[in-house]
Motif scaffolding. Structure first.
Motif, mmCIF file in Angstrom:
data_model
loop_
_atom_site.group_PDB
_atom_site.id
_atom_site.type_symbol
_atom_site.label_atom_id
_atom_site.label_comp_id
_atom_site.label_asym_id
_atom_site.label_seq_id
_atom_site.Cartn_x
_atom_site.Cartn_y
_atom_site.Cartn_z
ATOM 1 N N THR A 145 33.215 -58.731 -106.603
ATOM 2 C CA THR A 145 32.951 -58.045 -107.867
ATOM 3 C C THR A 145 32.000 -58.862 -108.721
ATOM 4 N N PRO A 146 30.761 -58.403 -108.920
ATOM 5 C CA PRO A 146 29.820 -59.124 -109.797
ATOM 6 C C PRO A 146 30.314 -59.153 -111.237
ATOM 7 N N GLU A 147 29.854 -60.134 -111.982
ATOM 8 C CA GLU A 147 30.285 -60.287 -113.366
ATOM 9 C C GLU A 147 29.945 -59.065 -114.205
ATOM 10 N N ARG A 148 28.788 -58.468 -113.979
ATOM 11 C CA ARG A 148 28.407 -57.283 -114.760
ATOM 12 C C ARG A 148 29.417 -56.153 -114.566
ATOM 13 N N ASP A 149 29.886 -55.960 -113.325
ATOM 14 C CA ASP A 149 30.870 -54.914 -113.061
ATOM 15 C C ASP A 149 32.203 -55.246 -113.730
ATOM 16 N N LEU A 150 32.543 -56.540 -113.760
ATOM 17 C CA LEU A 150 33.786 -56.952 -114.398
ATOM 18 C C LEU A 150 33.732 -56.677 -115.906
ATOM 19 N N VAL B 146 42.812 -50.594 -115.888
ATOM 20 C CA VAL B 146 41.678 -49.790 -115.421
ATOM 21 C C VAL B 146 41.220 -50.220 -114.036
ATOM 22 N N GLY B 147 41.857 -51.257 -113.488
ATOM 23 C CA GLY B 147 41.503 -51.643 -112.130
ATOM 24 C C GLY B 147 42.011 -53.023 -111.775
ATOM 25 N N THR B 148 42.236 -53.235 -110.489
ATOM 26 C CA THR B 148 42.502 -54.558 -109.929
ATOM 27 C C THR B 148 41.462 -54.801 -108.852
ATOM 28 N N VAL B 149 40.729 -55.921 -108.944
ATOM 29 C CA VAL B 149 39.573 -56.140 -108.080
ATOM 30 C C VAL B 149 39.675 -57.471 -107.353
ATOM 31 N N ASP B 150 38.997 -57.533 -106.229
ATOM 32 C CA ASP B 150 38.788 -58.787 -105.505
ATOM 33 C C ASP B 150 37.571 -59.454 -106.132
ATOM 34 N N LEU B 151 37.769 -60.619 -106.730
ATOM 35 C CA LEU B 151 36.679 -61.245 -107.477
ATOM 36 C C LEU B 151 35.521 -61.668 -106.593
ATOM 37 N N ALA B 152 35.801 -61.991 -105.357
ATOM 38 C CA ALA B 152 34.724 -62.394 -104.445
ATOM 39 C C ALA B 152 33.761 -61.254 -104.177
ATOM 40 N N LEU C 12 38.587 -70.079 -110.184
ATOM 41 C CA LEU C 12 39.987 -70.309 -109.842
ATOM 42 C C LEU C 12 40.686 -69.133 -109.177
ATOM 43 N N CYS C 13 40.339 -67.919 -109.564
ATOM 44 C CA CYS C 13 41.170 -66.759 -109.248
ATOM 45 C C CYS C 13 40.676 -66.003 -108.026
ATOM 46 N N GLN C 14 41.629 -65.383 -107.347
ATOM 47 C CA GLN C 14 41.292 -64.545 -106.197
ATOM 48 C C GLN C 14 41.129 -63.075 -106.592
ATOM 49 N N ARG C 15 42.057 -62.586 -107.401
ATOM 50 C CA ARG C 15 41.988 -61.194 -107.852
ATOM 51 C C ARG C 15 42.095 -61.143 -109.369
ATOM 52 N N ALA C 16 41.736 -59.994 -109.923
ATOM 53 C CA ALA C 16 41.839 -59.802 -111.372
ATOM 54 C C ALA C 16 42.322 -58.392 -111.661
ATOM 55 N N THR C 17 43.254 -58.289 -112.597
ATOM 56 C CA THR C 17 43.678 -57.000 -113.139
ATOM 57 C C THR C 17 43.075 -56.868 -114.526
ATOM 58 N N ILE C 18 42.439 -55.734 -114.794
ATOM 59 C CA ILE C 18 41.716 -55.544 -116.045
ATOM 60 C C ILE C 18 42.430 -54.503 -116.896
ATOM 61 N N LEU C 19 42.694 -54.882 -118.162
ATOM 62 C CA LEU C 19 43.299 -53.985 -119.139
ATOM 63 C C LEU C 19 42.257 -53.505 -120.134
ATOM 64 N N ARG C 20 42.371 -52.253 -120.532
ATOM 65 C CA ARG C 20 41.564 -51.730 -121.624
ATOM 66 C C ARG C 20 42.431 -50.785 -122.441
ATOM 67 N N ASN C 21 42.580 -51.102 -123.734
ATOM 68 C CA ASN C 21 43.417 -50.296 -124.632
ATOM 69 C C ASN C 21 44.834 -50.126 -124.099
ATOM 70 N N GLY D 64 34.003 -51.080 -120.948
ATOM 71 C CA GLY D 64 33.506 -49.718 -120.813
ATOM 72 C C GLY D 64 32.017 -49.594 -121.030
ATOM 73 N N GLU D 65 31.310 -50.732 -121.154
ATOM 74 C CA GLU D 65 29.868 -50.700 -121.364
ATOM 75 C C GLU D 65 29.247 -51.971 -120.816
ATOM 76 N N ASP D 66 27.939 -51.965 -120.663
ATOM 77 C CA ASP D 66 27.214 -53.155 -120.237
ATOM 78 C C ASP D 66 26.990 -54.062 -121.443
ATOM 79 N N LEU D 67 27.355 -55.324 -121.284
ATOM 80 C CA LEU D 67 27.194 -56.279 -122.369
ATOM 81 C C LEU D 67 26.382 -57.471 -121.879
#
Length: 503
Positions: free
Chosen positions: A224-229, A216-222, A203-212, A235-238
């Motif tokens: 940005t791979p899921e792992r990077d998101l 920590v960043g606003t990205v173009d989802l097209a 659905l989304c074009q961009r994403a803003t990511i919050l941590r604590n 803050g870690e690979d899951l």
């Protein structure tokens, strides 16, 4: 811009900023407790920021309640529903916006307007919602659709969807997505909060990511791979690990159900679960999975059938019976069924297990606090103080409190009804580790989940339900997504097994 908010000792937002353009579907992502819902509530005036400002169409606006939301054409759907159970669907959809004539509510106009709003969703569904039925009598999914329709009735130019799809089934999610696309095409700015990354990418074009509480960043989802998101979010690979495994058949049968029937929802359910086993309940949502868990917990009356725990028949006329025999339920709706939202974290997590720490009818507050701290640390619950209201916690941390309060009762059988609904991937992995530890300790876990990947990751076996009956069992090499989807859709075929009983 630069929003700061503190709740007691917890910093919820620490200078958070984002921009959502007209016609954009903008994702707001982060782990539970990162500040997503708090930021959304600042935009709608539910929460007053300690610092920072909100700009709407370039102007600084002070938003303090529903009147300002109407003026600015802002609408929101939060994780917790704001419906009045005793009112009808139509009355809830147009609550505080009822059409009037001569100072009285114009009923015919109310029904007509509500029907028009609901049609925006219903045109993509296979059914209509009952206008005249009290909303409290609807399923959780239909209540969520009414909540969404209530927001749509405001013809918003800014729409906030905070885990709006958490209670919905796949076809209902698809219907909402169609409406979101229509609103976006018409110029509505949509802030979309979800832990379902597939929906975010769809659905989304961009994403803003919050941590604590910090961006920590606003990205173009097209791009940005899921792992990077996920790395930005946590803050870690899951990675969702495959945790289920075949259990030794020599372990004793802890739970046996034979011919269980509940009028209107369950028909001849039979199953066995051995100590140290996770049994998943699969199939299309709404086929009796939650009803089975509620029946085992004594929350639905049994029309027929027999239940044994550790080889002894038990009567489950009410939840107190199940709890006494060591069987507890983590419900699907934590806000209404799992927690006392106005009470403290301490009270919520220790209440069911008071008898375990009392002596001659006396309780030690220090023992209560020590037990609570131990469980909160075990489940990695982020909390400022034990005396804070549980309502101040994030959705994921609230869910951990629900799990923790039952673990303090030292149960034998844990019934989990969609336990990670609205919970981020990091909190999910933490809960998965808890389930794995409980299985290794010999508990039985019966798991219902709307997430097929979760069922496959955790379950040793999966029982597939259709119309209140067990129609298939998946184990071993059949524990695959293809087999699960195929078994769920293979309705009425010759493969159906009536009233199966499994060891």
């Amino acid at each position: 811009m630069g929003i700061r908010k503190r709740f007691g000792g917890v910093v919820a937002l620490d200078g958070a900023s984002l921009q959502c353009q007209a016609g954009e579907v903008h994702a707001l992502l982060g782990a539970n407790g990162s500040g997503k819902s708090t930021l959304a509530k600042v935009v709608t005036g539910v929460v007053a920021p300690d610092a920072g400002e909100v700009r709407i169409r370039g102007r600084v606006e002070k938003i303090s309640g529903p009147a300002d939301m109407d003026r600015l054409r802002i609408a929101a759907v939060y994780q917790e529903l704001s419906l009045i159970p005793q009112l009808t669907v139509a009355e809830n959809v147009l609550l505080n916006r009822e059409p009037t004539r001569a100072g009285f509510i114009h009923r015919e106009a109310l029904w007509q307007r509500a029907a028009e709003v609901l049609h925006r969703l219903e045109q993509y569904l296979d059914r209509r919602l009952p206008l005249h039925e009290p909303v409290g009598q609807l399923s959780p999914a239909d209540q969520q659709l009414v909540e969404i329709a209530k927001a749509l009735s405001r013809d918003p130019e800014i729409l906030i969807l905070d885990e709006a799809t958490a209670s919905l089934r796949r076809h209902e999610v698809d219907a909402l997505n169609q409406v979101v696309r229509e609103l976006s095409a018409a110029g509505t700015g949509i802030l979309f909060i979800s832990h379902r990354l597939g929906e975010v990418y769809e659905l989304c074009q961009r994403a803003t990511i919050l941590r604590n509480g910090r961006v920590v960043g606003t990205v173009d989802l097209a791009e940005t791979p899921e792992r990077d998101l996920l790395r930005l979010m946590t803050g870690e690979d899951l990675v969702l690990e495959r945790r289920g495994r075949s259990r030794p058949m020599s372990r004793p049968v802890r739970l046996r159900v034979e011919g269980l029937r509940v009028a209107g929802c369950l028909d001849e359910i039979s199953l066995e679960a051995r100590a140290g086993e996770v049994v998943g309940l699969g199939g299309l949502q709404g086929q009796g999975q939650s009803d089975l868990l509620r029946a085992l917990f004594g929350d639905l009356p049994h029309a027929a059938g027999r239940v044994e725990i550790d080889g002894k028949p038990v009567r489950l006329g009410q939840p107190a019976d199940a709890i006494r025999h060591g069987m507890v339920l983590v419900p699907g709706n934590r806000g209404q069924e799992g927690l006392f939202m106005i009470r403290s974290v301490l009270e919520n997590i220790t209440l069911p297990s008071l008898a375990h720490r009392s002596w001659a009818g006396w309780l030690s507050l220090q023992r209560e606090r020590n037990a609570a701290r131990h469980m909160l640390n075990r489940l990695q619950v982020k909390v400022g103080s034990l005396d804070d209201s549980v309502a101040t916690l994030s959705g994921g941390n609230q869910q951990k409190v629900v799990v923790g309060k039952w673990l303090l009762t030292e149960p034998k059988i844990l019934l989990l009804d969609d336990p990670t609904k609205g919970v981020d991937v990091q909190a999910r992995n933490e809960l998965y580790r808890v389930v794995e530890d409980l299985r290794d300790a010999g508990l039985v876990v019966i798991l219902n989940s709307s997430d097929d990947s979760e069922l496959l990751a955790l379950s040793d076996r999966i029982l597939v339900l259709y119309e209140g009956r067990v129609v298939d069992e998946l184990r071993g090499e059949r524990l695959t997504e293809q087999e699960l989807v195929g078994a769920s859709l293979r309705l009425g075929s010759s493969d159906r097994k009536e009233g199966m009983s499994h060891a």
